[in-house]
Design a protein around this motif. Structure first.
Motif, short mmCIF file in Angstrom:
data_model
loop_
_atom_site.label_atom_id
_atom_site.label_comp_id
_atom_site.label_asym_id
_atom_site.label_seq_id
_atom_site.Cartn_x
_atom_site.Cartn_y
_atom_site.Cartn_z
N LEU A 393 0.42 -1.19 -0.09
CA LEU A 393 -0.45 -0.38 0.16
C LEU A 393 1.10 1.24 -0.07
O LEU A 393 1.44 1.02 0.89
CB LEU A 393 -0.90 -0.03 0.62
CG LEU A 393 -1.81 -1.05 1.30
CD1 LEU A 393 -2.10 -0.54 2.88
CD2 LEU A 393 -2.94 -1.52 0.42
N GLY A 394 0.72 1.84 -1.02
CA GLY A 394 1.87 3.44 -0.85
C GLY A 394 1.15 4.51 -0.91
O GLY A 394 -0.09 4.35 -0.91
N GLY A 395 1.79 5.49 -0.31
CA GLY A 395 1.22 6.99 0.54
C GLY A 395 1.23 8.09 -0.30
O GLY A 395 0.97 8.80 -0.26
N GLY A 396 1.72 7.30 -1.92
CA GLY A 396 1.71 8.84 -2.36
C GLY A 396 3.30 9.09 -2.77
O GLY A 396 3.71 9.40 -2.17
N ALA A 397 4.14 9.46 -3.56
CA ALA A 397 4.94 9.72 -3.49
C ALA A 397 4.63 11.14 -4.53
O ALA A 397 4.19 11.59 -6.04
CB ALA A 397 5.96 9.20 -5.07
N GLU A 398 5.63 12.76 -3.83
CA GLU A 398 5.06 13.72 -4.62
C GLU A 398 7.06 14.46 -4.34
O GLU A 398 7.42 14.91 -3.65
CB GLU A 398 4.55 14.84 -3.39
CG GLU A 398 3.72 15.88 -3.77
CD GLU A 398 2.61 16.51 -2.72
OE1 GLU A 398 2.66 17.71 -2.69
OE2 GLU A 398 2.24 15.40 -2.04
N LEU A 408 14.95 29.93 -14.57
CA LEU A 408 14.21 28.53 -13.46
C LEU A 408 14.64 27.96 -14.04
O LEU A 408 14.06 27.78 -15.80
CB LEU A 408 13.17 28.93 -13.04
CG LEU A 408 12.42 27.67 -12.18
CD1 LEU A 408 12.65 27.09 -11.04
CD2 LEU A 408 10.50 27.81 -12.28
N THR A 409 15.48 26.27 -13.55
CA THR A 409 15.75 24.68 -14.46
C THR A 409 15.65 24.19 -13.68
O THR A 409 16.03 24.05 -13.11
CB THR A 409 17.39 25.44 -14.93
OG1 THR A 409 16.99 26.03 -16.16
CG2 THR A 409 16.96 23.45 -15.90
N GLN A 410 14.95 23.00 -13.99
CA GLN A 410 14.08 22.40 -13.00
C GLN A 410 14.04 21.42 -13.36
O GLN A 410 13.44 20.75 -14.82
CB GLN A 410 12.46 22.90 -12.14
CG GLN A 410 12.61 23.17 -10.70
CD GLN A 410 11.77 23.91 -10.81
OE1 GLN A 410 10.57 23.65 -10.35
NE2 GLN A 410 12.00 24.70 -8.76
N GLN A 411 14.15 20.00 -12.66
CA GLN A 411 13.46 18.96 -12.79
C GLN A 411 12.34 18.14 -12.12
O GLN A 411 13.03 18.14 -10.18
CB GLN A 411 14.62 17.46 -13.24
CG GLN A 411 14.87 17.97 -14.87
CD GLN A 411 16.69 17.03 -14.93
OE1 GLN A 411 17.45 16.61 -14.68
NE2 GLN A 411 16.08 16.44 -16.03
N ASN A 412 11.47 18.03 -11.97
CA ASN A 412 10.64 17.48 -10.51
C ASN A 412 10.33 16.08 -10.44
O ASN A 412 9.15 15.80 -12.09
CB ASN A 412 9.39 18.24 -10.22
CG ASN A 412 10.18 20.05 -10.11
OD1 ASN A 412 10.85 20.12 -9.28
ND2 ASN A 412 9.45 20.52 -10.82
N THR A 413 10.50 14.97 -10.38
CA THR A 413 10.12 13.52 -10.40
C THR A 413 9.59 12.71 -9.46
O THR A 413 10.11 13.36 -8.53
CB THR A 413 11.65 13.05 -10.61
OG1 THR A 413 12.30 13.59 -12.12
CG2 THR A 413 11.40 10.88 -11.50
N ALA A 414 9.24 12.17 -9.60
CA ALA A 414 7.68 11.11 -8.58
C ALA A 414 7.65 10.08 -9.32
O ALA A 414 6.72 10.30 -9.85
CB ALA A 414 6.74 12.47 -8.01
N GLN A 415 7.65 9.53 -8.26
CA GLN A 415 8.24 7.74 -8.75
C GLN A 415 7.60 6.95 -7.51
O GLN A 415 8.11 6.82 -6.52
CB GLN A 415 9.20 7.55 -9.36
CG GLN A 415 10.07 7.61 -11.16
CD GLN A 415 11.10 7.35 -11.62
OE1 GLN A 415 10.70 7.26 -12.09
NE2 GLN A 415 11.97 7.30 -10.26
#
Length: 456
Positions: A393-398, A408-415
């Motif tokens: 059971l996963g609680g959620g990646a954010e 602004l240079t960004q990489q936002n990764t949620a797995q």
């Protein structure tokens, strides 16, 4: 090296919590390393802080190894929570704040504002965790490891690391400058799990890393929170210039899981990494990893890499051959929040929850110039596990990005889940190649067996 071949039966171990608090300065420069370690065989090794290194025809090496061959039966372990708090400074602030709770967490070869100049020389960082322990009828309760960075009124350079659980590896992450001439720079980070776990309960309080803020000038930060088992945060240079002439730069990050888990319950409190805010140039890496064998590897941030007649390689591999029967895993949710800046902001925010998530070879705002050279990135996940009567059971990646008033240079990764692969994604990257080659390979293979399992 730490090696554990102990035998424990009918034991109760209670920790009140290890605490390291940094001091503050009204004026001047603050150079600090604040390390709090609680549990068993936590390793904080080979981390120079504000140390210039100049080598000619020489070699500098850091080897950090943890080997667990212990046996534990009918035991209970309660951790009070390890806490490392950085102090504040009136001028330039240079800090490493590390909190480790649990067993065999490895924080190794992380250069902080240490300029390394190599001529005909070599620098090598090797970090290895090997778990062959046997655990039966175990209860492990952690209150949570917390690393809080201090703030500065001028320039701020920080590494804030909170690791909770077992065999988390934070290795070879320079936040500095490296210059190579006919030389070689390598980072090797390896986790191998051959443990046996039966009828055990593991509850994590949540690992938290909070970055401090800068009221003026540049802010350079790496905030890492790892909770669970064998999470690998490796070879991620932050605002690092690597210049190689006839040299080589490599990052090797590998996880191998051949563990046996039967009748076990694992509850994670949630790993959280929060970036601080800055007024000037702000390069940041905020990484939160929860679960098992998540790999965050070879992601240069705000880096310039110049290689002439040389080679730059990154190998990031996950292999799962584990057996899980009648187990329950609940994740509290991994969260990575980026800080904001009034100046230029370069950020990587990564939240990974679950098993064998791979975030690899993703340069951010990076210039890579190759002349008669080769750059190769290999990112692979291989799942040959067997799962019978299990629930996950996963609680959620954010992952939440910060804001900036300028560039602004960004990489936002949620797995979240299993075997997610985020690989070879250049962001704001310029590549200049002359007689050269740049190659990226991303592979995920699932040959797992699942019978009577529940995943939410």
């Amino acid at each position: 090296m730490t090696g554990d071949a102990s035998f424990n039966r009918h034991n109760l171990t209670e920790g009140r919590g290890a605490t390291a608090n940094g001091g503050s300065a009204t004026v001047g420069t603050v150079n600090q390393q604040n390390t709090a370690q609680e549990g068993r065989q936590n390793n904080s090794c080979g981390n120079p802080n504000d140390t210039p290194i100049t080598l000619m025809g020489a070699l500098t090496e850091n080897h950090c190894a943890a080997l667990d061959g212990s046996a534990n039966e009918d035991t209970a372990t309660r951790g009070g929570g390890a806490t490392a708090n950085g102090g504040s400074g009136g001028a330039f602030l240079d800090q490493q704040n590390t909190a480790q709770e649990g067993r065999q967490n490895n924080n190794c070869a992380d250069i902080d504002t240490a300029f390394v100049r190599l001529t005909g020389a070599q620098t090598d960082g090797r970090c290895v965790d090997l778990d062959r322990s046997v655990n039966k009828h175990m209860t492990v309760t952690g209150e949570g490891a917390t690393a809080n960075g201090g703030s500065g009124t001028a320039g701020l350079v920080q590494q804030n690391t909170a690791q909770e659980g077992r065999q988390n590896n934070n290795c070879a992450n320079p936040i500095a400058g490296i210059i190579l001439t006919g030389s070689q720079a390598e980072g090797h980070c390896l986790n191998r799990d051959g443990s046996v776990n039966e009828n055990g309960v593991i509850k994590g309080g949540g690992a938290t890393a909070n970055g401090g803020s800068s009221l003026d000038d540049d802010l350079l930060q790496q905030n890492t929170a790892q909770e669970g088992r064998q999470n690998n945060n490796c070879a991620d240079p932050n605002n690092v210039g690597i210049n190689g002439s006839g040299g080589r730069a490599r990052g090797h990050c590998a996880n191998h899981d051949d563990s046996l888990n039967r009748g076990t319950v694992v509850k994670g409190g949630g790993a959280q990494a929060n970036g601080g805010s800055g007024v000037g140039f702000t390069p940041q890496q905020n990484t939160a990893q929860e679960g098992r064998q998540n790999n965050n590897c070879a992601d240069p941030n705000g880096s310039e890499i110049d290689i002439v007649g040389a080679s730059a390689q990154a190998d990031c591999t996950n292999h799962d051959g584990s057996l899980n029967q009648n187990t329950l895993v609940k994740g509290g949710g991994a969260q990575a929040d980026g800080g904001s800046a009034a100046g230029v902001l370069s950020q990587q925010n990564t939240a990974q929850e679950g098993r064998q998530n791979n975030n690899c070879a993703n340069p951010n705002n990076t210039l890579l110039a190759l002349t008669g050279a080769s750059s190769t990135n290999r990112c692979a996940t291989d799942d040959r596990s067997a799962n019978v009567g299990t629930a996950d059971l996963g609680g959620g990646a954010e992952a939440n990005g910060g804001s900036s008033l300028l560039d602004l240079t960004q990489q936002n990764t949620a797995q979240e889940g299993r075997q997610n692969n985020s690989c070879g994604n250049p962001n704001g990257l310029s590549i200049t190649a002359s007689g050269s080659r740049s190659n990226t390979e991303c592979r995920a293979v699932d040959e797992s067996t699942n019978v009577g399992t529940v995943t939410r």
